[in-house]
Every structure is written in C-alpha cells, then in structure tokens.
Scaffold this motif. Structure first.
Motif, PDB file in Angstrom:
ATOM      1  N   PHE A 194       3.205   5.254 -10.009  1.00  0.00           N
ATOM      2  CA  PHE A 194       2.266   4.706 -11.174  1.00  0.00           C
ATOM      3  C   PHE A 194       2.469   5.595 -12.189  1.00  0.00           C
ATOM      4  O   PHE A 194       2.788   5.174 -13.589  1.00  0.00           O
ATOM      5  CB  PHE A 194       0.806   4.705 -10.929  1.00  0.00           C
ATOM      6  N   PRO A 195       2.432   6.823 -12.011  1.00  0.00           N
ATOM      7  CA  PRO A 195       3.109   7.838 -12.957  1.00  0.00           C
ATOM      8  C   PRO A 195       4.378   7.734 -13.671  1.00  0.00           C
ATOM      9  O   PRO A 195       4.559   7.523 -14.917  1.00  0.00           O
ATOM     10  CB  PRO A 195       2.952   9.427 -12.511  1.00  0.00           C
ATOM     11  N   SER A 196       5.361   7.294 -12.938  1.00  0.00           N
ATOM     12  CA  SER A 196       6.745   6.877 -13.446  1.00  0.00           C
ATOM     13  C   SER A 196       6.644   5.714 -14.125  1.00  0.00           C
ATOM     14  O   SER A 196       7.301   5.425 -15.454  1.00  0.00           O
ATOM     15  CB  SER A 196       7.675   6.877 -12.228  1.00  0.00           C
ATOM     16  N   PHE A 197       5.858   4.691 -13.806  1.00  0.00           N
ATOM     17  CA  PHE A 197       5.730   3.414 -14.500  1.00  0.00           C
ATOM     18  C   PHE A 197       4.960   3.804 -15.884  1.00  0.00           C
ATOM     19  O   PHE A 197       5.549   3.365 -16.857  1.00  0.00           O
ATOM     20  CB  PHE A 197       4.712   2.528 -13.578  1.00  0.00           C
ATOM     21  N   ILE A 198       3.951   4.457 -15.890  1.00  0.00           N
ATOM     22  CA  ILE A 198       3.475   4.619 -17.166  1.00  0.00           C
ATOM     23  C   ILE A 198       4.550   5.415 -18.070  1.00  0.00           C
ATOM     24  O   ILE A 198       4.507   5.114 -19.249  1.00  0.00           O
ATOM     25  CB  ILE A 198       2.086   5.540 -17.042  1.00  0.00           C
ATOM     26  N   GLU A 199       5.124   6.476 -17.695  1.00  0.00           N
ATOM     27  CA  GLU A 199       6.006   7.187 -18.647  1.00  0.00           C
ATOM     28  C   GLU A 199       7.142   6.397 -18.863  1.00  0.00           C
ATOM     29  O   GLU A 199       7.763   6.521 -19.974  1.00  0.00           O
ATOM     30  CB  GLU A 199       6.524   8.436 -17.743  1.00  0.00           C
ATOM     31  N   GLY A 200       7.588   5.253 -18.081  1.00  0.00           N
ATOM     32  CA  GLY A 200       8.570   4.475 -18.376  1.00  0.00           C
ATOM     33  C   GLY A 200       8.127   3.456 -19.305  1.00  0.00           C
ATOM     34  O   GLY A 200       8.879   3.303 -20.598  1.00  0.00           O
ATOM     35  N   VAL A 201       6.950   3.006 -19.483  1.00  0.00           N
ATOM     36  CA  VAL A 201       6.359   2.174 -20.306  1.00  0.00           C
ATOM     37  C   VAL A 201       6.299   2.715 -21.684  1.00  0.00           C
ATOM     38  O   VAL A 201       6.611   2.272 -22.857  1.00  0.00           O
ATOM     39  CB  VAL A 201       4.943   1.635 -19.858  1.00  0.00           C
ATOM     40  N   GLY A 244       0.732  -1.120  -0.096  1.00  0.00           N
ATOM     41  CA  GLY A 244      -0.038   0.099  -0.089  1.00  0.00           C
ATOM     42  C   GLY A 244       0.850   1.313  -0.118  1.00  0.00           C
ATOM     43  O   GLY A 244       0.339   2.289   0.425  1.00  0.00           O
ATOM     44  N   SER A 245       2.091   1.065  -0.584  1.00  0.00           N
ATOM     45  CA  SER A 245       2.896   2.255  -0.388  1.00  0.00           C
ATOM     46  C   SER A 245       2.654   3.189  -1.485  1.00  0.00           C
ATOM     47  O   SER A 245       3.135   4.410  -1.517  1.00  0.00           O
ATOM     48  CB  SER A 245       4.422   1.906  -0.388  1.00  0.00           C
ATOM     49  N   GLY A 246       1.933   2.778  -2.636  1.00  0.00           N
ATOM     50  CA  GLY A 246       1.830   3.713  -3.723  1.00  0.00           C
ATOM     51  C   GLY A 246       2.908   3.569  -4.724  1.00  0.00           C
ATOM     52  O   GLY A 246       2.916   4.275  -5.619  1.00  0.00           O
ATOM     53  N   THR A 247       3.779   2.819  -4.582  1.00  0.00           N
ATOM     54  CA  THR A 247       5.143   2.428  -5.334  1.00  0.00           C
ATOM     55  C   THR A 247       5.124   0.876  -5.562  1.00  0.00           C
ATOM     56  O   THR A 247       4.458   0.046  -4.620  1.00  0.00           O
ATOM     57  CB  THR A 247       6.240   2.949  -4.886  1.00  0.00           C
ATOM     58  N   MET A 248       5.883   0.507  -6.572  1.00  0.00           N
ATOM     59  CA  MET A 248       5.875  -0.909  -6.898  1.00  0.00           C
ATOM     60  C   MET A 248       7.588  -1.085  -6.804  1.00  0.00           C
ATOM     61  O   MET A 248       8.533  -0.214  -7.206  1.00  0.00           O
ATOM     62  CB  MET A 248       5.544  -1.224  -8.015  1.00  0.00           C
TER      63      MET A 248
END
Length: 101
Positions: free
Chosen positions: A79-86, A30-34
């Motif tokens: 999540f925003p970093s994840f999407i930007e990276g994808v 539940g940290s908001g990060t992976m």
C-alpha cells in the motif's frame, strides 16, 4: 495555507482512504501486497476509476500504471508503494494529451 489548498488536501486524503479500503479488499490472498492482476481488477471498478481520475491519475492503461508504480519490478506493490506511485503519476500527460500537444 489558503482555503482552496486545504480543500484539495482534504479531498486527497478522502481519496487515499478510499484507495486504502479498496486495496485491502483487492488483496484477496491477504499478502499485504497487490499483484498486477489484482491491481488491474480494481482499476476497472467504477469507484477506483473515479477516485484516481479525481486525483489526476491517468487510467488509459492500468498495466502500464502498475509497471510505473512497481518501480522495483517485483510484480507486487504494497500500500505505501501504491500511494507513493499514485502521487508520482498524478497529472502525468496521457497518450491522448501527448497526441493533442
């Protein structure tokens, strides 16, 4: 904007929504990060593999993909970093592509 472009954008949004859901489910603490382990775990699920493949994201090495997305080397991505990276790695040649060239 032509019809094909609109369809591609709709499909991308659909894939991103799926990834958001999976990201939230993978965030077990539940940290908001992976972290890398959580990321690699979700990359091994059929639905995520298919979604990323449809988006043109190379999946041959999920740990390397995580390292690329984690550009700040924090060991976690939100999540925003994840999407930007994808988005940034879409269509990048895979090792197999490089060998075939």
């Amino acid at each position: 904007m032509d019809l094909q472009t609109k369809r591609a954008e709709r499909q991308l949004l659909k894939e991103l929504e799926l990834l958001r859901t999976v990201f939230e489910e993978a965030d077990v603490d539940g940290s908001g990060t992976m972290d890398k382990r959580e990321f690699c775990d979700i990359c091994n699920t059929t639905s995520v593999r298919r979604a990323l493949q449809r988006m043109g994201v190379p999946l041959d090495q999920s740990e390397t993909l995580f390292d690329i997305i984690d550009s700040g080397n924090t060991g976690e991505v939100n999540f925003p970093s994840f999407i930007e990276g994808v988005k940034n790695v879409r269509g990048v040649p895979t090792n197999l592509d490089m060998k075939a060239a």
